[in-house]
Design a protein around this motif. Sequence first.
Motif, mmCIF file in Angstrom:
data_model
loop_
_atom_site.group_PDB
_atom_site.id
_atom_site.type_symbol
_atom_site.label_atom_id
_atom_site.label_comp_id
_atom_site.label_asym_id
_atom_site.label_seq_id
_atom_site.Cartn_x
_atom_site.Cartn_y
_atom_site.Cartn_z
ATOM 1 N N VAL A 13 0.826 -1.206 0.000
ATOM 2 C CA VAL A 13 0.000 0.000 0.000
ATOM 3 C C VAL A 13 0.863 1.259 0.000
ATOM 4 C CG1 VAL A 13 -1.753 1.292 1.264
ATOM 5 C CG2 VAL A 13 -1.878 -1.208 1.163
ATOM 6 N N ASP A 14 1.922 1.275 0.812
ATOM 7 C CA ASP A 14 2.755 2.475 0.943
ATOM 8 C C ASP A 14 3.509 2.806 -0.340
ATOM 9 O OD1 ASP A 14 1.919 2.670 3.524
ATOM 10 O OD2 ASP A 14 3.711 1.757 4.407
ATOM 11 N N SER A 15 3.789 1.806 -1.170
ATOM 12 C CA SER A 15 4.552 2.049 -2.388
ATOM 13 C C SER A 15 3.685 2.565 -3.532
ATOM 14 C CB SER A 15 5.244 0.761 -2.836
ATOM 15 O OG SER A 15 4.278 -0.230 -3.182
ATOM 16 N N ALA A 16 2.353 2.481 -3.384
ATOM 17 C CA ALA A 16 1.444 2.891 -4.460
ATOM 18 C C ALA A 16 1.004 4.346 -4.273
ATOM 19 C CB ALA A 16 0.224 1.978 -4.478
ATOM 20 N N PRO A 17 0.653 5.030 -5.370
ATOM 21 C CA PRO A 17 0.133 6.394 -5.265
ATOM 22 C C PRO A 17 -1.160 6.438 -4.462
ATOM 23 C CG PRO A 17 0.724 5.852 -7.538
ATOM 24 C CD PRO A 17 0.782 4.567 -6.754
ATOM 25 N N GLU A 18 -1.481 7.605 -3.953
ATOM 26 C CA GLU A 18 -2.712 7.775 -3.174
ATOM 27 C C GLU A 18 -3.934 7.455 -4.025
ATOM 28 O OE1 GLU A 18 -5.019 11.200 -0.525
ATOM 29 O OE2 GLU A 18 -3.091 11.638 -1.472
ATOM 30 N N GLY A 19 -4.867 6.711 -3.457
ATOM 31 C CA GLY A 19 -6.090 6.339 -4.168
ATOM 32 C C GLY A 19 -5.950 5.119 -5.055
ATOM 33 N N HIS A 20 -4.733 4.562 -5.123
ATOM 34 C CA HIS A 20 -4.473 3.424 -6.009
ATOM 35 C C HIS A 20 -5.307 2.207 -5.634
ATOM 36 C CE1 HIS A 20 -1.687 2.738 -9.322
ATOM 37 N NE2 HIS A 20 -1.574 1.468 -8.946
ATOM 38 N N PHE A 21 -5.625 2.056 -4.332
ATOM 39 C CA PHE A 21 -6.352 0.884 -3.855
ATOM 40 C C PHE A 21 -7.818 1.191 -3.551
ATOM 41 C CE2 PHE A 21 -2.060 -0.539 -3.371
ATOM 42 C CZ PHE A 21 -2.133 -1.897 -3.607
ATOM 43 N N SER A 22 -8.334 2.261 -4.119
ATOM 44 C CA SER A 22 -9.740 2.618 -3.927
ATOM 45 C C SER A 22 -10.541 2.255 -5.166
ATOM 46 C CB SER A 22 -9.873 4.122 -3.648
ATOM 47 O OG SER A 22 -11.235 4.486 -3.604
ATOM 48 N N VAL A 23 -11.718 1.643 -4.974
ATOM 49 C CA VAL A 23 -12.569 1.289 -6.112
ATOM 50 C C VAL A 23 -13.748 2.237 -6.269
ATOM 51 C CG1 VAL A 23 -11.933 -1.148 -6.009
ATOM 52 C CG2 VAL A 23 -13.944 -0.346 -4.747
ATOM 53 N N VAL A 24 -13.948 3.134 -5.302
ATOM 54 C CA VAL A 24 -15.003 4.141 -5.412
ATOM 55 C C VAL A 24 -14.322 5.442 -5.814
ATOM 56 C CG1 VAL A 24 -16.879 5.348 -4.260
ATOM 57 C CG2 VAL A 24 -16.384 2.965 -3.668
ATOM 58 N N ARG A 25 -14.438 5.783 -7.117
ATOM 59 C CA ARG A 25 -13.659 6.874 -7.671
ATOM 60 C C ARG A 25 -14.535 8.081 -7.970
ATOM 61 N NH1 ARG A 25 -8.821 3.975 -8.949
ATOM 62 N NH2 ARG A 25 -7.848 5.963 -9.482
ATOM 63 N N PRO A 26 -13.933 9.280 -8.078
ATOM 64 C CA PRO A 26 -14.702 10.499 -8.326
ATOM 65 C C PRO A 26 -15.381 10.504 -9.697
ATOM 66 C CG PRO A 26 -12.339 10.927 -8.433
ATOM 67 C CD PRO A 26 -12.501 9.551 -7.893
ATOM 68 N N LEU A 27 -16.270 11.456 -9.893
ATOM 69 C CA LEU A 27 -17.089 11.530 -11.104
ATOM 70 C C LEU A 27 -16.251 11.679 -12.371
ATOM 71 C CD1 LEU A 27 -19.982 11.640 -12.228
ATOM 72 C CD2 LEU A 27 -19.935 14.125 -11.895
ATOM 73 N N ASP A 28 -15.113 12.355 -12.281
ATOM 74 C CA ASP A 28 -14.292 12.590 -13.473
ATOM 75 C C ASP A 28 -13.218 11.528 -13.675
ATOM 76 O OD1 ASP A 28 -12.770 13.233 -11.288
ATOM 77 O OD2 ASP A 28 -12.015 15.134 -12.073
ATOM 78 N N ASP A 29 -13.299 10.430 -12.926
ATOM 79 C CA ASP A 29 -12.291 9.374 -13.060
ATOM 80 C C ASP A 29 -12.431 8.698 -14.421
ATOM 81 O OD1 ASP A 29 -10.280 7.585 -11.442
ATOM 82 O OD2 ASP A 29 -11.596 6.203 -12.533
ATOM 83 N N PRO A 30 -11.321 8.550 -15.184
ATOM 84 C CA PRO A 30 -11.409 7.940 -16.514
ATOM 85 C C PRO A 30 -11.644 6.436 -16.480
ATOM 86 C CG PRO A 30 -9.119 8.409 -15.953
ATOM 87 C CD PRO A 30 -9.961 9.000 -14.852
ATOM 88 N N GLY A 31 -11.361 5.790 -15.341
ATOM 89 C CA GLY A 31 -11.553 4.341 -15.243
ATOM 90 C C GLY A 31 -13.014 3.982 -15.064
ATOM 91 N N ILE A 32 -13.478 4.019 -13.820
ATOM 92 C CA ILE A 32 -14.901 3.780 -13.527
ATOM 93 C C ILE A 32 -15.332 4.795 -12.475
ATOM 94 C CG2 ILE A 32 -16.632 2.130 -12.732
ATOM 95 C CD1 ILE A 32 -14.785 -0.125 -13.497
ATOM 96 N N PRO A 33 -16.000 5.880 -12.853
ATOM 97 C CA PRO A 33 -16.503 6.832 -11.859
ATOM 98 C C PRO A 33 -17.592 6.185 -11.016
ATOM 99 C CG PRO A 33 -17.373 7.343 -14.035
ATOM 100 C CD PRO A 33 -16.363 6.249 -14.230
ATOM 101 N N TRP A 34 -17.830 6.734 -9.820
ATOM 102 C CA TRP A 34 -18.747 6.055 -8.893
ATOM 103 C C TRP A 34 -20.165 5.873 -9.449
ATOM 104 C CZ3 TRP A 34 -23.163 8.332 -7.196
ATOM 105 C CH2 TRP A 34 -23.250 9.732 -7.252
ATOM 106 N N PRO A 35 -20.730 6.839 -10.255
ATOM 107 C CA PRO A 35 -22.058 6.534 -10.806
ATOM 108 C C PRO A 35 -22.034 5.325 -11.745
ATOM 109 C CG PRO A 35 -21.575 8.884 -10.967
ATOM 110 C CD PRO A 35 -20.307 8.202 -10.622
ATOM 111 N N GLY A 36 -20.924 5.168 -12.472
ATOM 112 C CA GLY A 36 -20.800 4.013 -13.356
ATOM 113 C C GLY A 36 -20.710 2.717 -12.584
ATOM 114 N N LEU A 37 -20.085 2.775 -11.408
ATOM 115 C CA LEU A 37 -19.993 1.591 -10.547
ATOM 116 C C LEU A 37 -21.380 1.138 -10.115
ATOM 117 C CD1 LEU A 37 -18.034 -0.311 -8.971
ATOM 118 C CD2 LEU A 37 -18.166 1.323 -7.082
ATOM 119 N N LEU A 38 -22.281 2.104 -9.894
ATOM 120 C CA LEU A 38 -23.638 1.798 -9.452
ATOM 121 C C LEU A 38 -24.574 1.475 -10.615
ATOM 122 C CD1 LEU A 38 -24.109 4.593 -6.746
ATOM 123 C CD2 LEU A 38 -23.527 2.180 -6.375
#
Length: 523
Positions: A213-238
């Motif tokens: 965890v410490d070697s990864a950037p902040e937020g790297h291990f989070s699956v609930v991402r902000p609205l502008d996230d290019p991967g999967i934003p939280w509304p898309g997750l839902l």
Amino acid sequence: MESQISNIDIGIVISYFLIVLFIGLWISRRTKTGEDLFLGGRTFGWGIIGLSLFASNISGSTIVGLAGAAYTTGIVNSVYEWMSGLPLIIAALIFIPLYLRSRITTIPEFLQKRYDRRSQLFFSVVTIFSTIVIETAGALYAGGLVVQTFFPGFSIWETSLILAIVAGIYTAGGGLKAVVYTDAIQAIILIIGCGVISWILFGQLDYDWSKVVDSAPEGHFSVVRPLDDPGIPWPGLLMGVPLLGFWYWSTNQYIFQRVLGAKDMKQARWGVVFAGFLKIIPLFIMVFPGAMAISLYPDIANGDTVFPTLVTKVLPVGLVGLVLAGIISAIMSSVDSALNSSSTLLVIDFIKPKRPGITEKDIVKYGRIATLTFMVIAALWAPQIQNFTGLWDYLQQMFSIIVPPIAVIFLVGVFYPRGNGDGAFWTLVLGTLAGIILFVLEQLDLWHLHYTINVGLMALLSAIIFIVVSSRTPAPDMEAMKQYTFRPGLIREGFEDVPWYKNYLNQILVLVLTIFGILMWLW
């Protein structure tokens, strides 16, 4: 350029190919009828079903992509893996009893029984096209890229052709039974091979999760991402991920065919729940290794080379061959399932209705010819994908947009008996047309929502079309619809007198708690 792996590893891979071919040809001698070829004679138990579902879903590109994404952008894309249990639960609770009681061979056949032949043919054509041009060719192309990493002397067309020929031969000969038995072996090899990499990497980090965890950037291990996230934003997750999962696991012939071949209701439901538990495993043996590599190998420039790098740098001789066999297993599992499902759709949905007096021998013959034909088409198209990288990305995005109308006529249709053939057909036509329009607007830079959010919006539009058109056109035979729509009694069917530990509902409860536990952990 010479191979990057030892002769021992090459020998292991060749042995794997020979074993798979032997199994397929051995089973082909016992394949006599259309039901044997397409449904394995309806003889599958829960273990084979679960392992085959897992193996068919995991492709070479999945392994490489999950590890690469975990290294470069984070683990958010892993939700497609460990959250698969939720749509599989829906399949177990609702669709398995409806499908098995209908005695269907193809999922489009259910649409013919529930609605009419127009919806069956529309859905079947879309499924065949997407399965061969996207699923099969894509698996061959991605597999070719992976194999090239270890055997640089081979070209894409050579690796694609070899994989297609091997998978095509045993699939055409042994049908679904050959597919599921080889899938079971492939799933075990894949889990062991990738699991060894994960364990060795974790050992190099002193089995200390905090170092990962410490070697990864902040937020790297989070699956609930902000609205502008290019991967999967939280509304898309839902909104998007559950619908895409439902379509994939409950209505996709390519995946669900082995469930239709179950011995009975118990085996089918146990097998699907078992697959839900198996789908949690990739998080630990494919995703986390990519994240562990951040601290151990921080200078990898291309995410797609992360997993091959780990294989060649971490594993000793012998285990490299085992893992490469696992990767090839994943590729072959995707290809064999796609070829068998497409031939099933062509024969059952198109040829058999045109020739009602066709013999079982002819059904088997046409099925094998169709499998080999689709094999050739996929093998020829796969190398061309490298010339249309942008177009391929667009096709994948469009593929996700045309899913909503299909999901709606199944998911809404089984709870809304008033839904009729006109409603289903026009939902497919207008919903798909709306998806194409949205796709064009995106290319013109006039629409900017993430595709997973688009899936939710398109599903809402498709549901409105389905309900409005159905309510304004003649109602179906409501008595006949009872067999093809949900009722609460179906949930316990087949499990009225079983011990608590064999009750799939209790198993589902454990699966749900596990999935939500992981969600809380990775929030």
